[in-house]
Design a protein around this motif. Structure first.
Motif, mmCIF file in Angstrom:
data_model
loop_
_atom_site.group_PDB
_atom_site.id
_atom_site.type_symbol
_atom_site.label_atom_id
_atom_site.label_comp_id
_atom_site.label_asym_id
_atom_site.label_seq_id
_atom_site.Cartn_x
_atom_site.Cartn_y
_atom_site.Cartn_z
ATOM 1 N N SER A 49 0.853 -1.190 0.000
ATOM 2 C CA SER A 49 0.000 0.000 0.000
ATOM 3 C C SER A 49 0.885 1.235 0.000
ATOM 4 O O SER A 49 2.048 1.196 0.413
ATOM 5 C CB SER A 49 -0.948 0.007 1.204
ATOM 6 N N THR A 79 -5.036 1.876 -0.902
ATOM 7 C CA THR A 79 -5.717 0.584 -0.828
ATOM 8 C C THR A 79 -4.671 -0.516 -0.945
ATOM 9 O O THR A 79 -3.480 -0.244 -1.147
ATOM 10 C CB THR A 79 -6.779 0.453 -1.938
ATOM 11 N N ALA A 102 -10.105 -2.817 2.607
ATOM 12 C CA ALA A 102 -9.246 -2.243 1.568
ATOM 13 C C ALA A 102 -9.320 -0.723 1.519
ATOM 14 O O ALA A 102 -8.778 -0.105 0.598
ATOM 15 C CB ALA A 102 -9.620 -2.818 0.204
#
Length: 664
Positions: free
Chosen positions: A308, A342, A410
Motif C-alpha cells: 500500500s 488501498t 481495503a
C-alpha cells in the motif's frame, strides 16, 4: 357530370385502399406465423412473437418489430442474411421486394452482430477507438523471463466470483447467500473457477486482474507497517526498517495512511485513514535508499503479498519493489500515480515460518523519473474476516466473505460499500462489486467523470451459477446478462453500452464451443438477457454476468466438480476476454499454448544432472496457440518456485545437489 366524376374518384380510392389493407393483413399473418415457429439450433430462446410492423408503400420499406426474445440468440452475418432471405420468401408479392429491417430489443438485427464477427461495417460507437491507455500498468512483474506483446499486456480487468458469506440483517446472523447443494454453495463454488484457473491465465497473458473479494485462501495474515504492529496480533515480531541515502531520507507524508489499531472493525471504520505513510525522493542510482518490511510468518506456506502507498502529487510510475521469498527474489514495478490508499496485489509466494533473510519486501527509491516513492503497510496472506456485524465476525477466512467486507478492509469510502447504511448487507454486497470498480477506475480514460484512483479498468465480468433443474437429466447450461438502458445508453467514456452485449455474446459463444468440443456433449446456451442487474448496470465499463451452469441440476454439477472442466471453462473465458479486448483496440492476439504432456525425467550424461523432456501440445481449437518456447520453473525441497527459465526446445538439463529434493 360532376356527380359521375365524384363517384369515379371514390371508387378509385376505395379500390386502392382495399388491396393495401389486404396486404397488411396478409403480412401480419405471415409474420406472426414466422416468429411463432422460429427456432435456432444454437440457443434456446423460447417462443418469439411479432410486436408490430410498418409498411411504407411510398419508400418501399418494411419495418418489423419483434419481442426481446429474438435478441437472445447469437446473430452473425450469415444468420442475419438467412433471416432476411426467409422473410422475403414468405412475404406476399410486392412487399417481398421492399427493403426489410427487423428490430429486436430496439436495435436492427444486423446491429446486434458483435464487432468481432464482422468483416466490414464495424460499429465504432461500441469500440474503444482512441481509448488507449499508454501509461505504465498498475503493477508490472519485471522478473518474468519473457516479454508479452500480443496478449493482455497493459490491460486492467475486473472480475469476481458471485456471492460470499454475509450478515443477514433481519435475522441477526451470518449466512450464505445461496443454499447448500451437491457438496457446495454458489458462494464457494464459483471461486473454484476464478481463483485457481481464470485469474492465473489472465495474469500469465499480461493482464492486471482485480477482484473485489479476497483472492488469497491463506487463513493467516501478517501486516507490517511503519506505524507498528498491533500488540498480541499475528506477526507481532515483524519489523519495518528504513535506510536513507546521502541525498534521500524518509519523511512522513501529509496524507493519512494505513494503521491497524484494533483486531475487529465496526461498520464505517476505515483503517486507511488512521495511520501515516512515508516518502523519499527518487534517485537514478541503484538501491540508495529503501524501506523493508520483514514479516514474522506464523506458519510456513503460500501468502499473497499486498503493498500500500499514497498517491502523491509527484509520485512516480515505476516504484521498484522486490519480494524475497523461498523461491528467490521477484521484482515488480508499481505505478504509484494510480491506486493509492488501498491494498495492491503483487503476487503469491512461499514463506517460511518466522523471520528470515529470504522473507521480506523491499521498496527502493531507484527510479528513472524525478519524484517520490511512498511506503505504507504491506500485508502477507488473506487472513480471517475482521468486520463485526451484529456483535460478531463471520468466523470465516476473508476469501469466503462477501465483497462488502473486503472493500472496507481495503480502505474504500463508506459510500462504496455501505450504501444502505448498514441496514441491508446483502444489497450492499451486490452493489459494492461494481462501485468498487468505479471508484478504483474513477479519473481514468475509461471512467473520466467519476472521482477515484485512476486505475484504467476496461471491463468487468461476474461469474455466477444459477438455479433450475431438469427432470430428464439434461444440461441447464449458460446464460449471459448485460444492461443497455442506463446512463442514456452509454458507458463512462461515452462508449455505446451495446459493447457489453458484444462481451456477453463472445463469452457465451466461446464457452459453448469449447465445452462441446472437449466433452462431446450438447452444452446448452440459454439466452442473453438485457436486464437491469446491478452488476451490469452500475459499472462504467463494458460488463456482463455469466451464469455458467445450474448448481441445482445434477447433470451440470457432474461436470462442475471436475477439475478438467474447470480448466476448460477458465481457458475459454480467458480466450473470450483476449479476443474481445484485442478487437476493441484493433490488435492481433496470440492464445497461450496448452500445458505440456509426456513430461519425463532421466539422469543426464554429466554427473549430478537431470535431463527433462516433454511434448508441446497443439490446440486444435486455436491456430495461434502453438508452443514455440517453454518456461521451466524449479524449486528445492519444500521451498517456492523460482521465476522460471526460458528454453527454446522441449528439453532442459538441470544440475542437482546431493541431499536436496528438486521439484519441477
Amino acid at each position: 357530370m360532376k356527380k359521375i366524376i365524384l363517384i369515379s374518384i371514390l371508387l378509385l380510392l376505395y379500390g386502392t385502399f382495399l388491396p393495401a389493407q389486404e396486404i397488411k393483413q396478409n403480412v401480419e399473418e405471415r409474420l406472426q406465423a414466422f416468429f411463432k415457429e422460429y427456432t435456432t439450433n444454437t440457443v434456446n430462446i423460447g417462443t418469439c412473437k411479432l410486436d408490430s410492423f410498418r409498411i411504407d408503400f411510398r419508400e418501399k420499406r418494411l419495418l418489423i418489430y419483434t419481442n426481446e426474445r429474438f435478441a437472445y440468440q447469437p446473430l452473425r452475418p450469415a444468420t442475419v442474411d438467412a433471416i432476411y432471405r426467409h422473410l422475403k420468401q414468405i412475404l406476399p408479392g410486392p412487399v417481398s421486394y421492399f427493403k426489410i429491417t427487423l428490430f429486436a430489443n430496439g436495435r436492427s438485427i444486423e446491429d446486434l452482430i458483435p464487432n468481432l464477427y464482422r468483416k466490414e461495417k464495424k460499429d465504432k460507437t461500441r469500440l474503444f477507438n482512441k481509448l488507449e491507455y499508454r501509461d505504465s500498468p498498475w503493477v508490472s512483474r519485471i522478473s518474468r523471463p519473457y516479454e508479452i506483446t500480443r496478449g493482455l499486456e497493459r490491460r486492467h480487468i475486473a472480475l469476481w466470483q458471485s456471492h460470499g458469506k454475509y450478515y443477514i440483517n433481519n435475522k441477526n446472523k451470518w449466512g450464505w447467500q445461496r443454499p447448500r447443494l451437491f457438496c457446495t454453495t454458489e458462494d464457494q463454488f464459483t471461486q473454484s473457477f476464478i481463483l485457481p484457473y481464470l485469474i492465473p491465465m489472465l495474469e500469465n497473458a499480461g493482464a492486471n486482474v482485480f477482484t473485489p473479494r479476497e483472492r488469497d485462501t491463506q487463513k493467516q495474515e501478517v501486516i507490517v507497517d511503519n506505524d507498528g504492529n498491533l500488540s498480541g496480533y499475528g506477526g507481532q515480531g515483524s519489523l519495518y526498517l528504513e535506510v536513507k541515502s546521502r541525498k534521500a531520507r524518509w519523511q512522513q507524508t501529509s496524507q493519512p495512511g494505513f494503521a491497524q489499531q484494533k483486531r475487529v472493525y465496526q461498520d464505517n471504520e476505515n483503517p486507511f485513514i488512521t495511520g501515516t505513510a512515508r516518502y523519499a525522493q527518487t534517485e537514478k542510482k541503484k538501491d540508495k535508499a529503501f524501506a523493508e518490511w520483514i514479516p514474522d510468518i506464523p506458519e510456513t506456506g503460500d501468502y499473497a503479498v499486498y503493498v500500500s502507498y499514497q498517491t502523491l502529487p509527484n509520485s512516480v510510475s515505476d516504484a521498484k519493489y522486490i519480494v524475497f521469498h523461498h523461491g528467490g527474489t521477484t521484482e515488480f514495478k508499481v505505478n504509484q500515480q494510480i491506486g493509492g490508499g488501498t491494498w495492491v496485489y503483487l503476487g503469491t509466494f512461499s514463506f517460511d515460518k518466522g523471520k528470515n533473510d529470504y522473507g521480506m519486501v523491499v521498496l527502493s527509491n531507484e527510479s528513472k523519473q524525478k519524484g517520490v516513492v511512498c511506503a505504507d503497510a504491506v500485508r502477507f496472506g488473506g487472513g480471517m474476516g475482521n468486520i463485526e456485524r451484529g456483535g460478531e465476525t463471520s468466523g470465516m477466512p476473508r476469501y469466503l466473505e462477501g465483497a462488502r467486507y473486503s472493500a472496507q478492509w481495503a480502505g474504500m469510502p463508506y459510500s462504496v460499500y455501505g450504501g444502505r447504511e448498514g441496514k441491508d448487507d446483502m444489497s450492499d454486497d451486490i452493489n459494492v462489486r461494481s462501485r468498487m470498480i468505479n471508484y478504483l477506475s474513477g479519473g481514468s480514460i475509461f471512467n473520466p467523470k467519476d472521482k477515484g484512483l485512476g486505475v484504467p479498468f476496461e471491463l468487468s465480468m461476474a461469474l455466477h451459477s444459477d438455479a433450475g433443474a431438469s427432470k430428464e437429466d439434461k444440461i441447464i447450461g449458460t446464460l449471459g446478462i448485460y444492461t443497455t438502458d442506463f446512463n442514456n445508453g452509454v458507458l463512462g467514456a461515452g462508449t455505446d453500452r451495446y459493447a457489453s452485449r458484444d462481451l456477453s455474446d463472445i463469452l457465451l459463444t466461446q464457452l459453448q464451443r469449447d465445452i462441446r468440443s472437449n466433452y462431446a456433449i450438447d452444452w446448452t446456451r440459454r439466452s442473453m438477457w438485457n436486464r437491469n442487474y446491478s452488476e451490469t448496470r452500475l459499472p462504467a465499463v463494458p460488463s456482463t454476468i455469466i451464469e455458467l451452469l445450474s448448481h441445482q441440476n445434477f447433470a451440470d454439477m457432474r461436470l462442475g466438480h471436475d477439475p478438467n472442466f474447470k480448466f476448460t471453462v477458465g481457458r475459454s473465458i480467458y480466450k473470450a476476454i483476449l479476443q474481445y479486448l484485442c478487437n476493441q483496440h484493433g490488435k492481433d492476439y496470440v492464445v497461450q499454448p496448452l500445458p505440456v504432456s509426456n513430461f519425463a525425467i532421466r539422469f543426464g550424461n554429466k554427473k549430478n544432472t537431470l535431463q527433462l523432456s516433454w511434448n508441446g501440445e497443439e490446440d486444435l481449437l486455436e491456430p495461434t496457440a502453438k508452443p514455440r518456447e517453454y518456461i521451466v520453473y524449479t524449486r528445492i525441497g519444500r521451498g517456492g518456485f523460482d521465476n522460471g527459465v526460458r528454453v527454446s526446445s522441449p528439453s532442459y538439463t538441470v544440475k542437482i545437489e546431493p541431499g536436496y529434493c528438486l521439484f519441477l
